[in-house]
Write an enzyme that holds these catalytic residues in place. Structure first.
Site, PDB file in Angstrom:
ATOM      1  N   HIS A 186      22.337 -16.114  -4.961  1.00 55.14           N
ATOM      2  CA  HIS A 186      21.696 -15.936  -6.263  1.00 55.14           C
ATOM      3  C   HIS A 186      22.128 -14.594  -6.837  1.00 55.14           C
ATOM      4  O   HIS A 186      21.908 -13.551  -6.224  1.00 55.14           O
ATOM      5  CB  HIS A 186      20.170 -15.975  -6.124  1.00 55.14           C
ATOM      6  CG  HIS A 186      19.618 -17.357  -6.019  1.00 55.14           C
ATOM      7  ND1 HIS A 186      18.305 -17.667  -6.277  1.00 55.14           N
ATOM      8  CD2 HIS A 186      20.218 -18.538  -5.686  1.00 55.14           C
ATOM      9  CE1 HIS A 186      18.107 -18.965  -6.101  1.00 55.14           C
ATOM     10  NE2 HIS A 186      19.259 -19.507  -5.741  1.00 55.14           N
TER      11      HIS A 186
ATOM     12  N   TYR B 207       9.961 -15.662 -11.895  1.00 56.21           N
ATOM     13  CA  TYR B 207       8.705 -14.933 -11.737  1.00 56.21           C
ATOM     14  C   TYR B 207       7.992 -14.986 -13.083  1.00 56.21           C
ATOM     15  O   TYR B 207       8.527 -14.500 -14.089  1.00 56.21           O
ATOM     16  CB  TYR B 207       8.966 -13.480 -11.334  1.00 56.21           C
ATOM     17  CG  TYR B 207       9.516 -13.325  -9.936  1.00 56.21           C
ATOM     18  CD1 TYR B 207       8.674 -13.100  -8.856  1.00 56.21           C
ATOM     19  CD2 TYR B 207      10.889 -13.379  -9.696  1.00 56.21           C
ATOM     20  CE1 TYR B 207       9.177 -12.936  -7.573  1.00 56.21           C
ATOM     21  CE2 TYR B 207      11.402 -13.220  -8.417  1.00 56.21           C
ATOM     22  CZ  TYR B 207      10.533 -12.992  -7.359  1.00 56.21           C
ATOM     23  OH  TYR B 207      11.037 -12.833  -6.090  1.00 56.21           O
TER      24      TYR B 207
ATOM     25  N   LYS C  44      10.360  -8.725   0.188  1.00 61.33           N
ATOM     26  CA  LYS C  44      10.804  -7.587   0.982  1.00 61.33           C
ATOM     27  C   LYS C  44      10.351  -7.621   2.435  1.00 61.33           C
ATOM     28  O   LYS C  44      10.780  -6.780   3.232  1.00 61.33           O
ATOM     29  CB  LYS C  44      10.312  -6.286   0.336  1.00 61.33           C
ATOM     30  CG  LYS C  44      10.990  -5.973  -0.979  1.00 61.33           C
ATOM     31  CD  LYS C  44      12.473  -5.801  -0.783  1.00 61.33           C
ATOM     32  CE  LYS C  44      13.241  -5.881  -2.081  1.00 61.33           C
ATOM     33  NZ  LYS C  44      14.657  -6.142  -1.885  1.00 61.33           N
TER      34      LYS C  44
END
Length: 391
Positions: free
Chosen positions: A72, A200, A296
């Site tokens: 991506h 998002y 993360k």
């Protein structure tokens, strides 16, 4: 028994460390509380930074991620019916890879099988002995028999609820923590993703995320109340709410279907300092947790593994005691940067119960600034694809 490094935890961080140590001829034994099948059944996020992929290749477990992973080069941010793209390749020259954490773990177990590394499953009542001495050891119960492994070092890769962190005396550790007043309700469905890249979404009804595992397996999330329960959400109710939080064009393209997994994840930020005590070192969730916004968690665990592997290899190859002593300092410097990014991105995209009209206007202004400002997009892209490992 004796080995050079005992690794507590047979998840991806523990296995990655074991395989990296093997490349330098450093022996290790991995201890895992569950069965191998149970570990491989865990559903986790799957957005991998370049640094993690490089570590997998170094550990001899990177072939399949390069072959089957989905690169991506950007991600989408939406607010209301507006949407814009953050171009990772343009701003950083890098991308991320969508590849399920379960598959990462599977690849690492396969690599460990090939090298004949020792992994002990279904261990109970793990006890860490003498971590502040020159002769540490780990004992555990297995099939009712207590066993003991003498070692040089202990790596605690056993997650937030493991024994490693709490084996550090309470007076020697300090916690930093933030609990968010909401969770993520997520479903996995055998449907094609609504978009080729992640979306998002910030809406007046709360946050949403459109993600994927494969071209035919999608992962979707919506912000929910902290005390909510999956029993309160039928599949139809979830899909209807997700559509309300997406731009109209994306909502119209959404293909729905039965969920094959449904769960609610709380959001929290947590850091334990220091990440070492004597010859005991913490990696990953044993030392820190980030909200899933920005993916993360696994990547930060991988950076811990990088710093610990570097320190231990210098110890064994060059008798470099300073490298071992500085592990926590080096690891925490990057951990706090990942914590900051996850906190910032979560604050930007979610609705908080305390938000006033002014707060919502400021959130909207910051999103629009991100949309229009190339420097802001570059800063986000650099953090999303992964900051470099600084030794």
């Amino acid at each position: 028994m004796r080995t050079q490094v005992v690794i507590i935890g047979g998840g991806p961080s523990g296995l990655l460390l074991a395989q990296l140590l093997h490349t330098c001829g450093i022996d290790s034994i991995v201890l895992e509380r569950r069965t191998r099948a149970h570990v491989l059944a865990r559903i986790r996020a799957g957005v991998l930074e370049t640094g993690l992929i490089d570590l997998l290749e170094q550990a001899g477990a990177g072939a399949r991620v390069r072959q089957d992973g989905m690169p991506h080069e950007g991600t989408w941010i939406s607010y209301g019916d507006e949407a814009f793209r953050i171009d990772f390749a343009k701003h950083t020259g890098k991308s991320v890879m969508v590849y399920g954490q379960t598959e990462v773990t599977r690849d690492l177990y396969a690599a460990r099988d090939r090298t004949g590394g020792q992994t002990e499953f279904e261990v109970e009542d793990v006890r860490i002995e003498g971590a502040d001495s020159d002769a540490p050891a780990v004992s555990y119960l297995q099939t009712g028999q207590r066993k003991r492994i003498a070692c040089d070092f202990i790596a605690g890769c056993d997650g937030f609820h493991g024994v490693s962190r709490t084996s550090i005396p309470e007076a020697k550790r300090r916690y930093y923590e933030k609990t968010y007043p909401f969770g993520w309700l997520g479903i996995l469905s055998e449907t094609p993703p609504v978009n080729d890249e992640l979306i998002y979404a910030n809406s007046d009804r709360g946050f949403a995320l459109c993600s994927m595992r494969t071209p035919s397996l999608s992962r979707y999330y919506i912000q929910c109340e902290a005390g909510d329960h999956t029993d309160n959400w039928s599949d139809d109710a979830f899909w209807a709410e997700l559509k309300r939080r997406l731009p109209a064009e994306q909502a119209a393209n959404l293909i729905t279907g039965p969920s094959i997994e449904k769960s609610i994840a709380p959001l929290r930020s947590f850091v334990c300092e220091p990440m070492q005590w004597g010859r005991l070192f913490l990696c990953g969730d044993a030392a820190h947790i980030v909200p899933p916004t920005g993916a993360k968690g696994l990547n930060t665990a991988a950076s811990d593994v990088h710093y610990l592997f570097s320190a231990l290899s210098r110890w064994y190859q060059n008798n470099d005691a300073d490298a071992v002593a500085q592990y926590s300092q080096h690891a925490l410097a990057r951990v706090w940067k990942a914590e900051r990014f996850s906190w910032w991105f979560s604050k930007l995209m979610h609705r908080f119960p305390h938000h006033s009209g002014f707060d919502l206007r400021m959130q909207r202004a910051e999103i629009e600034f991100l949309r229009s400002n190339q420097a802001a997009q570059q800063a986000m892209a650099e953090n999303y694809v992964g900051l470099p490992y600084d030794d």
